[in-house]
Design a protein around this motif. Structure first.
Motif, mmCIF file in Angstrom:
data_model
loop_
_atom_site.group_PDB
_atom_site.id
_atom_site.type_symbol
_atom_site.label_atom_id
_atom_site.label_comp_id
_atom_site.label_asym_id
_atom_site.label_seq_id
_atom_site.Cartn_x
_atom_site.Cartn_y
_atom_site.Cartn_z
ATOM 1 N N ASP A 1 0.835 -1.194 0.000
ATOM 2 C CA ASP A 1 0.000 0.000 0.000
ATOM 3 C C ASP A 1 0.875 1.250 0.000
ATOM 4 O OD1 ASP A 1 -1.768 2.089 0.569
ATOM 5 O OD2 ASP A 1 -2.979 0.864 1.930
ATOM 6 N N SER A 2 0.656 2.118 -0.969
ATOM 7 C CA SER A 2 1.482 3.328 -1.082
ATOM 8 C C SER A 2 1.284 4.303 0.076
ATOM 9 C CB SER A 2 1.205 4.040 -2.407
ATOM 10 O OG SER A 2 -0.149 4.444 -2.488
ATOM 11 N N SER A 3 0.261 4.066 0.898
ATOM 12 C CA SER A 3 0.073 4.928 2.075
ATOM 13 C C SER A 3 0.964 4.498 3.240
ATOM 14 C CB SER A 3 -1.388 4.911 2.516
ATOM 15 O OG SER A 3 -1.771 3.629 2.983
ATOM 16 N N ASN A 4 1.582 3.324 3.142
ATOM 17 C CA ASN A 4 2.520 2.869 4.172
ATOM 18 C C ASN A 4 3.874 3.545 3.983
ATOM 19 O OD1 ASN A 4 0.770 1.101 5.486
ATOM 20 N ND2 ASN A 4 1.311 -0.638 4.172
ATOM 21 N N PRO A 5 4.731 3.521 5.001
ATOM 22 C CA PRO A 5 6.073 4.083 4.842
ATOM 23 C C PRO A 5 6.828 3.399 3.709
ATOM 24 C CG PRO A 5 5.605 3.645 7.149
ATOM 25 C CD PRO A 5 4.492 3.030 6.369
ATOM 26 N N ALA A 6 7.518 4.179 2.896
ATOM 27 C CA ALA A 6 8.262 3.628 1.759
ATOM 28 C C ALA A 6 9.574 3.021 2.228
ATOM 29 C CB ALA A 6 8.527 4.722 0.736
ATOM 30 N N LEU A 7 9.884 1.841 1.690
ATOM 31 C CA LEU A 7 11.142 1.155 1.966
ATOM 32 C C LEU A 7 11.738 0.729 0.631
ATOM 33 C CD1 LEU A 7 13.311 -0.364 3.554
ATOM 34 C CD2 LEU A 7 11.640 -2.183 3.986
ATOM 35 N N ASN B 1 7.114 10.170 -6.603
ATOM 36 C CA ASN B 1 6.578 11.173 -5.672
ATOM 37 C C ASN B 1 6.717 10.741 -4.215
ATOM 38 O OD1 ASN B 1 5.643 13.075 -7.686
ATOM 39 N ND2 ASN B 1 4.016 11.599 -8.132
ATOM 40 N N VAL B 2 7.852 10.118 -3.902
ATOM 41 C CA VAL B 2 8.159 9.713 -2.531
ATOM 42 C C VAL B 2 9.150 10.712 -1.952
ATOM 43 C CG1 VAL B 2 9.209 7.937 -1.089
ATOM 44 C CG2 VAL B 2 7.720 7.278 -2.996
ATOM 45 N N ASP B 3 8.699 11.473 -0.968
ATOM 46 C CA ASP B 3 9.555 12.510 -0.394
ATOM 47 C C ASP B 3 10.632 11.941 0.520
ATOM 48 O OD1 ASP B 3 8.180 14.568 -1.674
ATOM 49 O OD2 ASP B 3 6.707 14.728 -0.048
ATOM 50 N N LYS B 4 10.266 10.886 1.265
ATOM 51 C CA LYS B 4 11.198 10.346 2.254
ATOM 52 C C LYS B 4 10.953 8.853 2.398
ATOM 53 C CE LYS B 4 13.346 12.055 6.485
ATOM 54 N NZ LYS B 4 13.301 13.144 7.482
ATOM 55 N N ALA B 5 12.032 8.080 2.499
ATOM 56 C CA ALA B 5 11.909 6.629 2.522
ATOM 57 C C ALA B 5 12.887 6.025 3.522
ATOM 58 C CB ALA B 5 12.190 6.061 1.127
ATOM 59 N N TYR B 6 12.645 4.778 3.851
ATOM 60 C CA TYR B 6 13.647 3.931 4.468
ATOM 61 C C TYR B 6 14.444 3.284 3.338
ATOM 62 C CZ TYR B 6 11.005 4.415 8.827
ATOM 63 O OH TYR B 6 10.380 4.919 9.930
ATOM 64 N N MET C 1 26.861 0.389 -0.652
ATOM 65 C CA MET C 1 27.734 1.491 -1.053
ATOM 66 C C MET C 1 26.891 2.646 -1.595
ATOM 67 S SD MET C 1 31.277 1.393 -1.250
ATOM 68 C CE MET C 1 32.018 3.003 -0.974
ATOM 69 N N THR C 2 25.877 2.318 -2.390
ATOM 70 C CA THR C 2 24.943 3.334 -2.870
ATOM 71 C C THR C 2 24.271 4.026 -1.702
ATOM 72 O OG1 THR C 2 24.539 2.075 -4.901
ATOM 73 C CG2 THR C 2 22.873 3.695 -4.278
ATOM 74 N N GLY C 3 23.900 3.250 -0.693
ATOM 75 C CA GLY C 3 23.267 3.829 0.490
ATOM 76 C C GLY C 3 24.164 4.808 1.217
ATOM 77 N N GLN C 4 25.455 4.533 1.260
ATOM 78 C CA GLN C 4 26.383 5.474 1.897
ATOM 79 C C GLN C 4 26.378 6.813 1.163
ATOM 80 O OE1 GLN C 4 30.313 3.602 2.905
ATOM 81 N NE2 GLN C 4 29.259 1.734 2.263
ATOM 82 N N TRP C 5 26.403 6.739 -0.169
ATOM 83 C CA TRP C 5 26.370 7.972 -0.962
ATOM 84 C C TRP C 5 25.089 8.744 -0.672
ATOM 85 C CZ3 TRP C 5 23.323 10.453 -4.479
ATOM 86 C CH2 TRP C 5 23.904 11.474 -5.233
ATOM 87 N N LEU C 6 23.976 8.042 -0.583
ATOM 88 C CA LEU C 6 22.692 8.691 -0.312
ATOM 89 C C LEU C 6 22.697 9.349 1.068
ATOM 90 C CD1 LEU C 6 20.390 5.887 -1.721
ATOM 91 C CD2 LEU C 6 20.699 8.157 -2.731
ATOM 92 N N ALA C 7 23.247 8.648 2.052
ATOM 93 C CA ALA C 7 23.283 9.200 3.405
ATOM 94 C C ALA C 7 24.151 10.445 3.480
ATOM 95 C CB ALA C 7 23.797 8.138 4.375
ATOM 96 N N PHE D 1 15.768 10.396 3.682
ATOM 97 C CA PHE D 1 15.709 9.077 4.302
ATOM 98 C C PHE D 1 15.495 9.167 5.809
ATOM 99 C CE2 PHE D 1 18.087 8.794 0.398
ATOM 100 C CZ PHE D 1 17.442 7.751 -0.245
ATOM 101 N N HIS D 2 14.614 8.297 6.299
ATOM 102 C CA HIS D 2 14.400 8.185 7.741
ATOM 103 C C HIS D 2 15.554 7.453 8.405
ATOM 104 C CE1 HIS D 2 10.208 9.385 7.147
ATOM 105 N NE2 HIS D 2 10.063 8.414 6.263
ATOM 106 N N HIS D 3 16.012 6.390 7.746
ATOM 107 C CA HIS D 3 17.002 5.481 8.323
ATOM 108 C C HIS D 3 17.509 4.618 7.173
ATOM 109 C CE1 HIS D 3 18.102 3.057 12.162
ATOM 110 N NE2 HIS D 3 18.787 2.520 11.162
ATOM 111 N N LEU D 4 18.802 4.312 7.173
ATOM 112 C CA LEU D 4 19.376 3.476 6.125
ATOM 113 C C LEU D 4 20.040 2.249 6.731
ATOM 114 C CD1 LEU D 4 20.055 6.734 5.282
ATOM 115 C CD2 LEU D 4 20.552 5.568 3.127
#
Length: 260
Positions: free
Chosen positions: A18-24, A85-90, A99-105, A112-115
């Motif tokens: 469901d797109s209303s749930n937090p995005a991961l 149209n996802v403003d913030k995700a896990y 490694m991609t996640g490090q660049w994003l952080a 991002f809420h948390h990686l």
């Protein structure tokens, strides 16, 4: 499955739940596709709006001529989030995906809420070895890499107990894009976040496999030592820990990416 035409690349992606749930958002490892996350998709899609994609050069995403850069791998994620149209995700990424996640952080902490950075390191391997592998793949294709992948990915016990799983992943690697794989090797050859870890200002969980010969527990501990708001979690697995120990992995996702 939907695709996203983005700049120089076509990204293959899929969403679940469901797109209303937090995005991961999940990011795959080198030589795999988003299907590696099926054990997480099956269990977590009732709790999260799950976004999976094939990293450029992988799966059904296109493989533009490289070399690629870590900047490109990370920007693809931001562009996909914008497209959806996802403003913030896990975020949860493994190996190259970590490694991609490090660049994003480092560059987009506000998105991002948390990686979760799994089976990864601030510097994976050395430049010469990655460039040698890229050259090998361009000259001989992916069959030689696929033939030797299993011991890098899994423990001997898992290889013995789940030969069909191992064979399917190895076959998918062999059938992948040589250019895409080689170009990602070139991105990893120079990717190095060690000097930037101290600047990360978003919650981080580093997941390290106790039996991982590629990115060790010591590599994970190094990241935690230098990232201000990071925790280390270990899992009794080798390099592809989410497949080798899916129940334990999913438990860590629920524990650390807890929905507030």
């Amino acid at each position: 499955m939907p695709v996203f035409e983005n700049k120089d690349v076509t990204l293959n992606y899929a969403t679940f739940g469901d797109s209303s749930n937090p995005a991961l958002l999940f990011s795959n490892s080198l030589g795999t596709s988003y299907h590696m996350w099926q054990p997480q998709i099956d269990v977590l899609q009732t709790e999260y709006f799950i976004i999976c994609y094939d990293t450029r050069g992988h799966g059904k995403s296109s493989a533009p001529t490289g070399p690629y850069t870590l900047n490109q791998l990370g920007q693809d994620v931001i562009d996909l989030l914008n497209h959806l149209n996802v403003d913030k995700a896990y975020f949860c990424g493994i190996s190259m995906g970590g490694m991609t996640g490090q660049w994003l952080a480092i560059h987009h902490p506000d998105r991002f809420h948390h990686l979760m950075l799994c089976n990864t390191a601030a510097k994976i391997g050395n430049e010469a070895a990655w460039r040698d592998r890229a050259q090998l793949v361009r000259e001989q294709g992916l069959a030689p890499i696929a033939a030797t992948a299993a011991p890098r990915w899994f423990t001997a016990g898992f290889i013995n107990d789940y030969p069909d799983v191992v064979a399917a992943l190895s076959s998918a690697l062999a059938a992948g894009s040589s250019e895409g794989y080689a170009s990602c090797c070139e991105a990893l050859s120079v990717a190095d976040t060690r000097e930037q870890l101290k600047d990360i200002r978003v919650p981080i969980t580093v997941v390290a496999g106790i039996e991982d010969p590629v990115t060790t527990v010591a590599d994970g501990q190094y990241m935690v030592d230098y990232i201000p708001n990071a925790k280390l979690a270990t899992i009794d697995a080798s390099h592809i820990s989410n497949i080798e120990q899916p129940e334990a992995f999913n438990k860590l996702v629920r524990q650390y990416l807890n929905i507030q």
